[in-house]
Design an enzyme around this catalytic site. Structure first.
Site, PDB file in Angstrom:
ATOM      1  N   GLY A  94     -16.419   7.000  33.722  1.00 11.37           N
ATOM      2  CA  GLY A  94     -15.838   7.894  32.728  1.00 11.37           C
ATOM      3  C   GLY A  94     -16.375   9.305  32.926  1.00 11.37           C
ATOM      4  O   GLY A  94     -17.475   9.484  33.448  1.00 11.37           O
ATOM      5  N   GLN A 153     -18.503  17.730  30.404  1.00 14.44           N
ATOM      6  CA  GLN A 153     -19.381  17.463  31.549  1.00 14.44           C
ATOM      7  C   GLN A 153     -19.032  18.304  32.771  1.00 14.44           C
ATOM      8  O   GLN A 153     -19.817  18.368  33.719  1.00 14.44           O
ATOM      9  CB  GLN A 153     -19.327  15.981  31.926  1.00 14.44           C
ATOM     10  CG  GLN A 153     -19.934  15.076  30.858  1.00 14.44           C
ATOM     11  CD  GLN A 153     -19.921  13.632  31.293  1.00 14.44           C
ATOM     12  OE1 GLN A 153     -18.916  12.955  31.157  1.00 14.44           O
ATOM     13  NE2 GLN A 153     -21.021  13.157  31.829  1.00 14.44           N
ATOM     14  N   CYS A 210     -25.373   7.988  32.222  1.00 16.92           N
ATOM     15  CA  CYS A 210     -24.469   9.126  32.049  1.00 16.92           C
ATOM     16  C   CYS A 210     -24.568  10.024  33.269  1.00 16.92           C
ATOM     17  O   CYS A 210     -25.676  10.315  33.729  1.00 16.92           O
ATOM     18  CB  CYS A 210     -24.861   9.899  30.791  1.00 16.92           C
ATOM     19  SG  CYS A 210     -23.811  11.326  30.473  1.00 16.92           S
ATOM     20  N   LEU A 211     -23.431  10.480  33.781  1.00 15.70           N
ATOM     21  CA  LEU A 211     -23.453  11.330  34.974  1.00 15.70           C
ATOM     22  C   LEU A 211     -24.196  12.637  34.727  1.00 15.70           C
ATOM     23  O   LEU A 211     -24.709  13.247  35.662  1.00 15.70           O
ATOM     24  CB  LEU A 211     -22.017  11.622  35.444  1.00 15.70           C
ATOM     25  CG  LEU A 211     -21.210  10.421  35.961  1.00 15.70           C
ATOM     26  CD1 LEU A 211     -19.789  10.848  36.298  1.00 15.70           C
ATOM     27  CD2 LEU A 211     -21.885   9.786  37.168  1.00 15.70           C
ATOM     28  N   HIS A 235     -18.656   6.112  24.471  1.00 15.12           N
ATOM     29  CA  HIS A 235     -19.579   7.002  25.187  1.00 15.12           C
ATOM     30  C   HIS A 235     -18.888   8.335  25.512  1.00 15.12           C
ATOM     31  O   HIS A 235     -19.447   9.411  25.266  1.00 15.12           O
ATOM     32  CB  HIS A 235     -20.076   6.316  26.469  1.00 15.12           C
ATOM     33  CG  HIS A 235     -20.971   7.170  27.309  1.00 15.12           C
ATOM     34  ND1 HIS A 235     -22.317   6.910  27.465  1.00 15.12           N
ATOM     35  CD2 HIS A 235     -20.735   8.293  28.028  1.00 15.12           C
ATOM     36  CE1 HIS A 235     -22.853   7.836  28.241  1.00 15.12           C
ATOM     37  NE2 HIS A 235     -21.916   8.690  28.595  1.00 15.12           N
ATOM     38  N   GLU A 236     -17.664   8.251  26.044  1.00 12.54           N
ATOM     39  CA  GLU A 236     -16.946   9.477  26.420  1.00 12.54           C
ATOM     40  C   GLU A 236     -16.532  10.272  25.185  1.00 12.54           C
ATOM     41  O   GLU A 236     -16.579  11.500  25.180  1.00 12.54           O
ATOM     42  CB  GLU A 236     -15.712   9.149  27.274  1.00 12.54           C
ATOM     43  CG  GLU A 236     -16.027   8.480  28.605  1.00 12.54           C
ATOM     44  CD  GLU A 236     -17.100   9.194  29.405  1.00 12.54           C
ATOM     45  OE1 GLU A 236     -17.140  10.436  29.379  1.00 12.54           O
ATOM     46  OE2 GLU A 236     -17.913   8.509  30.052  1.00 12.54           O
TER      47      GLU A 236
END
Ligand SMILES: [Zn+2]
Length: 196
Positions: free
Chosen positions: A45, A50, A105-106, A147-148
């Site tokens: 995601g 981000q 998380c990225l 989360h997103e």
């Protein structure tokens, strides 16, 4: 085009994002770039904040989770096809018991922690054709959406940890903001000192 993913500490990750206007210029290109950026980072995601944009948009491809052997065949089948862009989404309702899942998380590479979230949700959003849809999700699909969705509300999974856990990872988070982390995708670090 692969966009740099902004790291923990960037103000855009703490801001509530705004709806994307219907006449937003370059939307198709942005969406394409977000898919490309997510796949280049092996993510499931990615939310617009981000990549530095305070817009209510995220993309999800949960198909890697379909391999999970703990899931029922029905759940595997659902995740396998769960690839979607959520434009101007609103979570209408969350329900069920809270359950813990180890999230990453990225924007926060190398940190994984158990986060509790509710089991199911109903979300409305616009699809790429501009139609407003309402759908319900549960399990891992709901988890990825939650989360997103938090990203466009200015919330990170680390915000949901206990005060003790937060203290324990504080140093690591500071290092991430400064770029002191090994990562194999393109990132932008808010506190990285300029190199000569
Ligand atoms: Zn994230």
């Amino acid at each position: 085009m692969i966009l740099p993913i902004v790291a923990y500490g960037a103000p855009v990750l703490k801001k509530k994002a705004v709806d994307i206007p219907a006449d937003y210029e370059g939307f198709d290109a942005l969406l394409e770039n977000m898919w490309e950026t997510m796949y280049a980072a092996s993510g499931v995601g990615l939310a617009a904040p981000q990549v530095g944009l305070g817009l209510r948009l995220f993309v999800v491809d949960a198909s890697p989770f379909a391999e999970d052997e703990d899931l029922t065949p029905e759940e595997q089948a659902q995740l396998k096809d769960f690839k979607k862009a959520f434009i101007n989404p609103v979570i209408e309702e969350e329900s069920g018991e809270e359950w813990a899942f180890n999230e990453g998380c990225l924007s926060i590479p190398d940190v994984r922690e158990d986060v509790k979230r509710k089991e199911a949700l109903t979300i409305s959003y616009q699809n790429e054709a501009g139609e407003r849809l309402t759908e319900s999700y549960s399990g891992l699909a709901a988890r990825v959406i939650q989360h997103e969705y938090d990203h466009i509300e200015g919330i990170l999974f680390t915000d949901k940890l206990s005060p003790l856990k937060k203290r324990l990872i504080k140093g690591k988070l500071n290092n991430i903001s400064k770029g002191k982390v090994r990562v194999d995708y393109k990132m932008k670090f808010p506190l990285q000192s300029k190199k000569r």
